[in-house]
Write an enzyme that holds these catalytic residues in place. Structure first.
Site, PDB file in Angstrom:
ATOM      1  CD  GLN A  73       2.169  -6.393  -1.062  1.00  0.00           C
ATOM      2  OE1 GLN A  73       2.267  -5.178  -0.885  1.00  0.00           O
ATOM      3  NE2 GLN A  73       3.123  -7.107  -1.645  1.00  0.00           N
ATOM      4  CB  SER A  74       1.109  -5.378   6.559  1.00  0.00           C
ATOM      5  OG  SER A  74       1.004  -4.390   7.567  1.00  0.00           O
ATOM      6  CG  ASN A  75      -0.977  -0.472   3.258  1.00  0.00           C
ATOM      7  OD1 ASN A  75      -0.298  -0.374   2.244  1.00  0.00           O
ATOM      8  ND2 ASN A  75      -2.229  -0.913   3.245  1.00  0.00           N
ATOM      9  CB  CYS A  77       4.427  -4.393   8.146  1.00  0.00           C
ATOM     10  SG  CYS A  77       3.672  -5.569   9.310  1.00  0.00           S
TER      11      CYS A  77
END
Ligand SMILES: *Cc1c(COP(=O)(O)O)cnc(C)c1O
Length: 326
Positions: A73-75, A77
């Site tokens: 859930q990386s913002n 990325c």
């Protein structure tokens, strides 16, 4: 101060807003928010500012493919994928699944992962234990295939990315809202390193307090101090930062990275119900929970002004793993 190459795609300056209803609900100091959740790039967040400098460097190096890595859930990325799309780079994201899940695409894509795919990123899955090696291999393969890769580190937190938050501090000072404390989530450290450097470069008199999301205080302080010193160097300024110069509170690590507990839940509900502001389960929810607890414990003087620097992240609210929120 040396100027370094920058593209312009963030919506700046971000707004500073008063939070009178939240202040009253907590019976605490005067609260404000700086809206870096509204930087404009595919739902915004703090990585947009860093990417203005990182993409300029990638362009200057003649890169064609951006490679970065993060959690599912990386913002960071998601915003890298968006910036890549906007400037015509290919984008490869190396994602790690949560501890209890296999290193492969989940059956349904939700939250940031859905957006990564929509934004056209190629996704490579890795186990947490060997993600460093997987990242090297991914880069090597792209290099050998002639794709001219440019590696953006976790969270965009190298001196080039962190420089963006030194400029963000300058922007904030020019907005002329007197604030005693700036509070925000801190993880890979680029945001805090930049703000700490900006505080010195532009003589901000208030305090800059990072709430650690996933790291014990001494580790994060050292990381941020190092990065702040190197970022000063990049900008042609000689300034040394020691760990003791970096204010970190690591009392709110809860169940670990990405695990939403009752405190994060309460903070998310409080900001939403009192001010119509959306926090996220991983970063801003945790930092706001820390801020609320500090207020309740009388950490701030009642007449002080405290600013929550909102770093974004709300797309993770729509991830399947946080559906127990309501
Ligand atoms: C990446 C991120 C942070 C942490 O910023 P760092 O510069 O990595 O310390 C905080 N909040 C959100 C929403 C993020 O995506």
């Amino acid at each position: 101060m040396k100027t370094i190459p920058r593209l312009r795609f963030a919506l700046l300056p971000t707004q500073v807003e008063a939070l009178p209803r939240l202040s009253a609900a907590l019976g605490g100091p005067r609260l404000f928010v700086k809206r870096d959740d509204q930087t404009g790039l595919a739902m915004g967040g703090n990585k947009t500012r860093k990417l203005e400098f990182l993409l300029a460097e990638a362009q200057a190096n003649g890169a064609r493919t951006l490679i970065t890595a993060g959690a599912i859930q990386s913002n960071h990325c998601r915003q890298t994928a968006a910036a890549a799309a906007r400037y015509g780079f290919e984008c490869i994201l190396l994602l790690t699944a949560p501890q209890d899940k296999p290193a492969q695409a989940p059956e349904v894509s939700t939250g940031n992962l859905l957006l990564d795919q929509l934004l056209g990123a190629e996704i490579v899955w890795a186990e947490r234990q060997n993600r460093e090696q997987a990242l090297k291999d991914t880069f090597q393969q792209a290099w050998e295939a002639g794709r001219r890769p440019y590696l953006i580190p976790y969270g965009g937190s190298n001196p080039t990315g962190a420089a963006a938050y030194a400029y963000a501090m300058q922007e904030f000072i020019e907005q002329q809202v007197p604030i005693d404390w700036i509070v925000f989530p801190s993880s890979s450290g680029g945001t805090q390193a930049g703000l700490a450097l900006g505080k010195r470069l532009f003589s901000y008199p208030g305090q800059v307090l990072g709430i650690s999301v996933d790291e014990e205080a001494s580790v994060l302080q050292e990381r941020v101090a190092n990065l702040a010193s190197k970022t000063a160097d990049l900008l042609g300024e000689r300034m040394e930062f020691a760990p003791a110069d970096i204010l970190v509170n690591a009392d709110y690590l809860g169940g670990g990275y990405g695990v939403m507990g009752e405190k994060e839940k309460e903070a998310i509900y409080l900001f939403a119900s009192q001010e119509g502001l959306l926090l996220d389960p991983v970063y801003t929810g945790r930092a706001a929970a820390g801020l609320i607890d500090l207020i309740r414990n009388g950490f701030f003087e009642p007449d002080q002004a405290v600013l929550f620097w909102h770093t974004g992240g709300a797309p993770a609210l729509f991830a399947d793993r946080y559906q127990e929120l309501v």
